[in-house]
Design a protein around this motif. Structure first.
Motif, PDB file in Angstrom:
ATOM      1  N   GLN A  82       3.035   2.548   1.509  1.00 18.82           N
ATOM      2  CA  GLN A  82       2.467   2.062   3.107  1.00 18.82           C
ATOM      3  C   GLN A  82       3.115   0.859   3.367  1.00 18.82           C
ATOM      4  O   GLN A  82       3.815   0.618   4.549  1.00 18.82           O
ATOM      5  N   VAL A  83       2.973  -0.202   2.371  1.00 19.18           N
ATOM      6  CA  VAL A  83       3.590  -1.304   2.534  1.00 19.18           C
ATOM      7  C   VAL A  83       5.327  -1.400   2.673  1.00 19.18           C
ATOM      8  O   VAL A  83       5.798  -2.015   3.747  1.00 19.18           O
ATOM      9  N   MET A  84       5.826  -0.573   1.858  1.00 19.76           N
ATOM     10  CA  MET A  84       7.199  -0.243   1.844  1.00 19.76           C
ATOM     11  C   MET A  84       7.869   0.210   3.145  1.00 19.76           C
ATOM     12  O   MET A  84       8.696  -0.205   3.800  1.00 19.76           O
ATOM     13  N   ASN A  85       7.028   1.228   3.586  1.00 15.78           N
ATOM     14  CA  ASN A  85       7.393   2.030   4.825  1.00 15.78           C
ATOM     15  C   ASN A  85       7.497   1.200   6.036  1.00 15.78           C
ATOM     16  O   ASN A  85       8.048   1.239   7.119  1.00 15.78           O
ATOM     17  N   GLY A  86       6.245   0.607   5.982  1.00 16.79           N
ATOM     18  CA  GLY A  86       6.099  -0.657   7.049  1.00 16.79           C
ATOM     19  C   GLY A  86       7.071  -1.642   7.318  1.00 16.79           C
ATOM     20  O   GLY A  86       7.613  -1.918   8.355  1.00 16.79           O
ATOM     21  N   SER A  87       7.543  -1.979   5.952  1.00 21.91           N
ATOM     22  CA  SER A  87       8.721  -3.298   6.042  1.00 21.91           C
ATOM     23  C   SER A  87       9.975  -2.490   6.613  1.00 21.91           C
ATOM     24  O   SER A  87      10.587  -3.263   7.168  1.00 21.91           O
ATOM     25  N   VAL A  88      10.182  -1.475   6.097  1.00 22.96           N
ATOM     26  CA  VAL A  88      11.455  -0.961   6.709  1.00 22.96           C
ATOM     27  C   VAL A  88      11.327  -0.711   8.133  1.00 22.96           C
ATOM     28  O   VAL A  88      12.340  -1.027   8.628  1.00 22.96           O
ATOM     29  N   ALA A  89      10.438  -0.225   8.794  1.00 26.10           N
ATOM     30  CA  ALA A  89      10.376  -0.059  10.179  1.00 26.10           C
ATOM     31  C   ALA A  89      10.307  -1.242  10.916  1.00 26.10           C
ATOM     32  O   ALA A  89      11.059  -1.301  11.678  1.00 26.10           O
ATOM     33  N   VAL A  90       9.792  -2.411  10.479  1.00 30.96           N
ATOM     34  CA  VAL A  90       9.907  -3.883  10.981  1.00 30.96           C
ATOM     35  C   VAL A  90      11.404  -4.308  10.899  1.00 30.96           C
ATOM     36  O   VAL A  90      11.836  -4.961  11.871  1.00 30.96           O
ATOM     37  N   GLU A 140      20.020  -7.698  -1.525  1.00 33.00           N
ATOM     38  CA  GLU A 140      19.005  -7.057  -2.143  1.00 33.00           C
ATOM     39  C   GLU A 140      17.839  -7.809  -1.742  1.00 33.00           C
ATOM     40  O   GLU A 140      17.769  -9.131  -1.833  1.00 33.00           O
ATOM     41  N   GLN A 141      16.581  -7.068  -1.184  1.00 29.89           N
ATOM     42  CA  GLN A 141      15.195  -7.667  -1.196  1.00 29.89           C
ATOM     43  C   GLN A 141      14.457  -7.389  -1.939  1.00 29.89           C
ATOM     44  O   GLN A 141      14.198  -6.074  -2.196  1.00 29.89           O
ATOM     45  N   TYR A 142      13.776  -8.041  -2.553  1.00 33.97           N
ATOM     46  CA  TYR A 142      12.509  -7.841  -3.494  1.00 33.97           C
ATOM     47  C   TYR A 142      11.097  -8.302  -2.794  1.00 33.97           C
ATOM     48  O   TYR A 142      11.246  -9.668  -2.237  1.00 33.97           O
ATOM     49  N   THR A 143      10.104  -7.712  -2.766  1.00 33.85           N
ATOM     50  CA  THR A 143       8.927  -7.904  -2.149  1.00 33.85           C
ATOM     51  C   THR A 143       7.856  -7.867  -3.303  1.00 33.85           C
ATOM     52  O   THR A 143       7.836  -6.900  -3.886  1.00 33.85           O
ATOM     53  N   LEU A 146      18.252  -4.436  11.466  1.00 35.18           N
ATOM     54  CA  LEU A 146      18.895  -4.399   9.751  1.00 35.18           C
ATOM     55  C   LEU A 146      18.978  -2.762   9.663  1.00 35.18           C
ATOM     56  O   LEU A 146      18.082  -2.122   9.938  1.00 35.18           O
ATOM     57  N   ILE A 147      19.886  -2.640   8.526  1.00 31.18           N
ATOM     58  CA  ILE A 147      19.920  -1.321   8.281  1.00 31.18           C
ATOM     59  C   ILE A 147      19.423  -1.277   6.794  1.00 31.18           C
ATOM     60  O   ILE A 147      20.131  -2.069   5.714  1.00 31.18           O
ATOM     61  N   VAL A 148      18.451  -0.457   6.359  1.00 32.48           N
ATOM     62  CA  VAL A 148      17.792  -0.668   5.137  1.00 32.48           C
ATOM     63  C   VAL A 148      18.078   0.801   4.255  1.00 32.48           C
ATOM     64  O   VAL A 148      18.068   1.883   4.760  1.00 32.48           O
ATOM     65  N   SER A 149      18.322   0.500   3.148  1.00 34.23           N
ATOM     66  CA  SER A 149      18.671   1.749   2.305  1.00 34.23           C
ATOM     67  C   SER A 149      18.161   1.486   0.891  1.00 34.23           C
ATOM     68  O   SER A 149      17.828   0.420   0.529  1.00 34.23           O
ATOM     69  N   ASN A 150      18.081   2.524   0.217  1.00 38.09           N
ATOM     70  CA  ASN A 150      17.533   2.648  -0.873  1.00 38.09           C
ATOM     71  C   ASN A 150      16.255   1.814  -1.231  1.00 38.09           C
ATOM     72  O   ASN A 150      15.844   1.203  -2.262  1.00 38.09           O
ATOM     73  N   PRO A 151      15.148   1.962  -0.509  1.00 39.87           N
ATOM     74  CA  PRO A 151      13.980   1.407  -0.497  1.00 39.87           C
ATOM     75  C   PRO A 151      13.195   2.218  -1.755  1.00 39.87           C
ATOM     76  O   PRO A 151      13.097   3.361  -1.927  1.00 39.87           O
ATOM     77  N   VAL A 152      12.527   1.448  -2.628  1.00 35.62           N
ATOM     78  CA  VAL A 152      11.955   2.042  -3.903  1.00 35.62           C
ATOM     79  C   VAL A 152      10.789   1.076  -4.166  1.00 35.62           C
ATOM     80  O   VAL A 152      10.658  -0.126  -4.041  1.00 35.62           O
ATOM     81  N   VAL A 153       9.605   1.812  -4.640  1.00 34.70           N
ATOM     82  CA  VAL A 153       8.444   0.821  -5.304  1.00 34.70           C
ATOM     83  C   VAL A 153       8.764   0.940  -6.674  1.00 34.70           C
ATOM     84  O   VAL A 153       8.851   1.882  -7.354  1.00 34.70           O
ATOM     85  N   LEU A 154       8.868  -0.348  -7.101  1.00 34.97           N
ATOM     86  CA  LEU A 154       9.039  -0.529  -8.623  1.00 34.97           C
ATOM     87  C   LEU A 154       7.882  -0.727  -9.308  1.00 34.97           C
ATOM     88  O   LEU A 154       7.817  -0.280 -10.613  1.00 34.97           O
ATOM     89  N   TYR A 155       6.806  -1.157  -8.640  1.00 38.85           N
ATOM     90  CA  TYR A 155       5.465  -1.375  -9.368  1.00 38.85           C
ATOM     91  C   TYR A 155       4.139  -1.213  -8.419  1.00 38.85           C
ATOM     92  O   TYR A 155       4.484  -1.780  -7.383  1.00 38.85           O
ATOM     93  N   ALA A 156       3.147  -0.459  -8.733  1.00 40.47           N
ATOM     94  CA  ALA A 156       1.888  -0.628  -8.096  1.00 40.47           C
ATOM     95  C   ALA A 156       0.918  -0.485  -8.730  1.00 40.47           C
ATOM     96  O   ALA A 156       0.677   0.793  -9.687  1.00 40.47           O
ATOM     97  N   ASP A 157      -0.211  -1.006  -8.927  1.00 41.35           N
ATOM     98  CA  ASP A 157      -1.339  -1.235  -9.989  1.00 41.35           C
ATOM     99  C   ASP A 157      -2.396  -2.020  -9.502  1.00 41.35           C
ATOM    100  O   ASP A 157      -2.202  -2.638  -8.761  1.00 41.35           O
ATOM    101  N   THR A 158      -3.619  -1.512  -9.900  1.00 43.04           N
ATOM    102  CA  THR A 158      -4.808  -2.638  -9.618  1.00 43.04           C
ATOM    103  C   THR A 158      -4.928  -3.588 -10.844  1.00 43.04           C
ATOM    104  O   THR A 158      -4.118  -3.119 -11.930  1.00 43.04           O
ATOM    105  N   CYS A 159      -5.336  -4.487 -10.395  1.00 45.89           N
ATOM    106  CA  CYS A 159      -5.631  -5.645 -11.479  1.00 45.89           C
ATOM    107  C   CYS A 159      -6.697  -6.422 -11.430  1.00 45.89           C
ATOM    108  O   CYS A 159      -7.464  -6.445 -10.245  1.00 45.89           O
TER     109      CYS A 159
END
Length: 193
Positions: A96-104, A151-154, A110-123
């Motif tokens: 959801q965060v990734m897709n929202g960022s791409v839309a914004v 390349e952008q990392y969030t 900007l032209i966005v390509s290769n969006p990918v979630v590298l990690y997601a977990d509770t902690c």
């Protein structure tokens, strides 16, 4: 946030220990009421503290250069909404965060390509339940008249508690190694009792 940083560093890159062995720089403690955070004195920040629901109230830049297209930064957003991270699917939240960022970003030209979630977990983040995510994407700036791709990392850590709502700590960088000091700042977060 110590567990968050451990996860981020382990998952993203095996950063050299020397990256964190910075020369002693004067630290400035910021007290946001619900937590304190130590910031390097040579970082550029906006300390306006205008708490507006779901809007960044604090921006922090490391090695800020007005001539650069992109400067690694940390922003903090507050929300009154309380959630239990155990009730959320971290992968769904990250998507959801990734897709929202791409839309914004695409709305900004900007032209966005290769969006990918590298990690997601509770902690657990200093005694508070949270979620950590890492998202990567490629940004083509030609839509802005700039012939460059980055390349952008969030890297985001979210904490929620009935005492304060939720805080979203987000580091955005084009080079994870250059974000080490921003990660140290996140690591310094100390929640109020």
């Amino acid at each position: 946030m110590r567990k968050l940083l451990t996860v981020l560093l382990t998952v993203l890159l095996a950063l050299s220990c020397t990256a964190f062995a910075e020369a002693d720089s004067e630290l400035v403690e910021f007290d946001f009421g619900d937590f304190t955070m130590d910031v390097y004195g040579d970082m550029v920040y906006d300390d306006d503290y205008d708490f507006e629901e779901n809007m960044p109230f604090f921006y922090l830049y490391d090695n800020y250069d007005a001539n650069k297209i992109f400067n690694p930064n940390l922003n903090i957003v507050w929300s009154s909404a309380v959630f239990d991270p155990a009730d959320l699917n971290p992968a769904d939240y990250a998507a959801q965060v990734m897709n929202g960022s791409v839309a914004v970003l695409e709305q900004q030209g900007l032209i966005v390509s290769n969006p990918v979630v590298l990690y997601a977990d509770t902690c657990e983040q200093d005694g508070k339940d949270g979620i950590t995510i890492i998202v990567q994407m490629t940004l083509d700036l030609s839509g802005l008249g700039i012939n460059q791709t980055v390349e952008q990392y969030t890297l985001q850590g979210v904490c929620s508690d009935p005492a304060f709502g939720a805080y979203y700590f987000t580091i955005t960088t084009d080079n994870v190694e250059n974000a080490a000091r921003l990660m140290n700042v996140m690591d310094s977060i100390d929640w109020a009792d």
